[in-house]
Design an enzyme around this catalytic site. Structure first.
Site, PDB file in Angstrom:
ATOM      1  N   CYS A  15      40.281  -8.254 -43.633  1.00  0.00           N
ATOM      2  CA  CYS A  15      40.381  -7.879 -45.053  1.00  0.00           C
ATOM      3  C   CYS A  15      41.196  -6.599 -45.141  1.00  0.00           C
ATOM      4  CB  CYS A  15      38.995  -7.752 -45.680  1.00  0.00           C
ATOM      5  SG  CYS A  15      37.941  -6.496 -44.923  1.00  0.00           S
ATOM      6  N   ASN A  18      38.186  -3.413 -43.750  1.00  0.00           N
ATOM      7  CA  ASN A  18      37.285  -3.774 -42.638  1.00  0.00           C
ATOM      8  C   ASN A  18      35.922  -3.074 -42.774  1.00  0.00           C
ATOM      9  OD1 ASN A  18      37.290  -3.562 -38.961  1.00  0.00           O
ATOM     10  ND2 ASN A  18      36.485  -5.164 -40.258  1.00  0.00           N
ATOM     11  N   CYS A  20      33.884  -4.143 -45.865  1.00  0.00           N
ATOM     12  CA  CYS A  20      33.080  -4.996 -46.763  1.00  0.00           C
ATOM     13  C   CYS A  20      33.170  -6.472 -46.371  1.00  0.00           C
ATOM     14  CB  CYS A  20      33.526  -4.818 -48.216  1.00  0.00           C
ATOM     15  SG  CYS A  20      33.247  -3.151 -48.868  1.00  0.00           S
ATOM     16  N   ARG A  21      34.290  -7.114 -46.693  1.00  0.00           N
ATOM     17  CA  ARG A  21      34.369  -8.569 -46.533  1.00  0.00           C
ATOM     18  C   ARG A  21      34.444  -9.030 -45.083  1.00  0.00           C
ATOM     19  NH1 ARG A  21      39.361  -9.052 -50.460  1.00  0.00           N
ATOM     20  NH2 ARG A  21      39.626  -6.995 -49.472  1.00  0.00           N
ATOM     21  N   SER A  22      35.374  -8.453 -44.299  1.00  0.00           N
ATOM     22  CA  SER A  22      35.535  -8.991 -42.936  1.00  0.00           C
ATOM     23  C   SER A  22      34.366  -8.655 -42.003  1.00  0.00           C
ATOM     24  CB  SER A  22      36.890  -8.602 -42.329  1.00  0.00           C
ATOM     25  OG  SER A  22      37.036  -7.219 -42.193  1.00  0.00           O
ATOM     26  N   ASP A 132      37.572  -8.760 -53.657  1.00  0.00           N
ATOM     27  CA  ASP A 132      37.254  -7.449 -53.100  1.00  0.00           C
ATOM     28  C   ASP A 132      36.077  -6.846 -53.870  1.00  0.00           C
ATOM     29  OD1 ASP A 132      37.174  -4.854 -52.260  1.00  0.00           O
ATOM     30  OD2 ASP A 132      39.322  -4.490 -52.504  1.00  0.00           O
TER      31      ASP A 132
HETATM   32  P1  4NP Z   1      37.225  -4.693 -47.793  1.00  0.00           P
HETATM   33  O1  4NP Z   1      36.964  -3.776 -49.090  1.00  0.00           O
HETATM   34  O2  4NP Z   1      38.718  -4.918 -47.733  1.00  0.00           O
HETATM   35  O3  4NP Z   1      36.474  -5.929 -48.092  1.00  0.00           O
HETATM   36  O4  4NP Z   1      36.691  -3.910 -46.610  1.00  0.00           O
HETATM   37  C1  4NP Z   1      37.649  -2.574 -49.328  1.00  0.00           C
HETATM   38  C2  4NP Z   1      37.206  -1.427 -48.739  1.00  0.00           C
HETATM   39  C3  4NP Z   1      37.870  -0.232 -48.984  1.00  0.00           C
HETATM   40  C4  4NP Z   1      38.965  -0.219 -49.820  1.00  0.00           C
HETATM   41  C5  4NP Z   1      39.414  -1.378 -50.398  1.00  0.00           C
HETATM   42  C6  4NP Z   1      38.751  -2.563 -50.150  1.00  0.00           C
HETATM   43  N1  4NP Z   1      39.618   1.009 -50.103  1.00  0.00           N
HETATM   44  O5  4NP Z   1      40.577   0.992 -50.882  1.00  0.00           O
HETATM   45  O6  4NP Z   1      39.239   2.052 -49.563  1.00  0.00           O
END
Ligand code: 4NP
Length: 164
Positions: A15, A18, A20-22, A132
């Site tokens: 994602c 790294n 939340c989703r992945s 997201d």
């Molecule tokens: P992820 O979520 O891609 O599912 O881990 C996010 C975590 C942090 C950010 C964006 C999405 N960020 O912009 O910091």
């Protein structure tokens, strides 16, 4: 016996952050694989296309939502995806089209067949992106888990069909 019969199949979920989703996909798919007794046959990891959170544990909201369904994400630390991941992993699974595009840009020529969208393993969902949840309301993490649990079954079926 085909050459691949005893080979380990390696999977990485990717994602943006790294956190939340992945990592959620890593924890859920690890549990699914263990439930099927295949943990020695399938390697599982996760990474982010962005470097904002490298070294951090998964987001507390993601960990809490996963824990409520029995998945433990506590050991996971964020890292950035690299072009070397296209050598190490048979399946490079993007959590959405934005990250798929980012991965396409670092994919070495000839390795494109390793890259796909994770939700394409659950076509019945009619949805290609895991949204997201980072900036959204808390229930975004429940949707993330629902989508990931569904696609994990489809992914395991694909691995069984093509590798074992
Ligand atoms: P992820 O979520 O891609 O599912 O881990 C996010 C975590 C942090 C950010 C964006 C999405 N960020 O912009 O910091």
């Amino acid at each position: 016996m085909p050459e691949s019969a005893n080979a380990r199949v390696n999977v990485v979920f990717v994602c943006l952050g790294n956190i939340c989703r992945s990592p959620t996909a890593e924890g859920v798919f690890r549990a699914v694989v263990e439930r099927h007794g295949l943990d020695r046959r399938i390697g599982i990891d996760s990474a982010g296309t962005g470097a904002y959170h490298v070294g951090e544990p998964a987001d507390q909201r993601a960990q809490a939502a996963a824990r409520r369904r029995g998945f433990d994400l506590s050991a996971i630390r964020a890292r950035k995806a690299t072009k070397g991941d296209f050598k190490r992993f048979d399946y490079v699974l993007a959590m959405d089209r934005q990250n798929h595009a980012a991965l396409s840009r670092i994919c070495p020529p000839g390795e494109e067949h390793r890259l796909s969208l994770f939700l394409d393993y659950a076509p019945q969902l009619g949805q290609r992106d895991v949204p997201d949840p980072y900036y959204g309301a808390g229930d975004g993490f429940e949707l993330v888990l629902d989508l990931i649990e569904a696609a994990s079954e489809g992914l395991l079926a694909d691995i069984r069909e093509n590798h074992f």
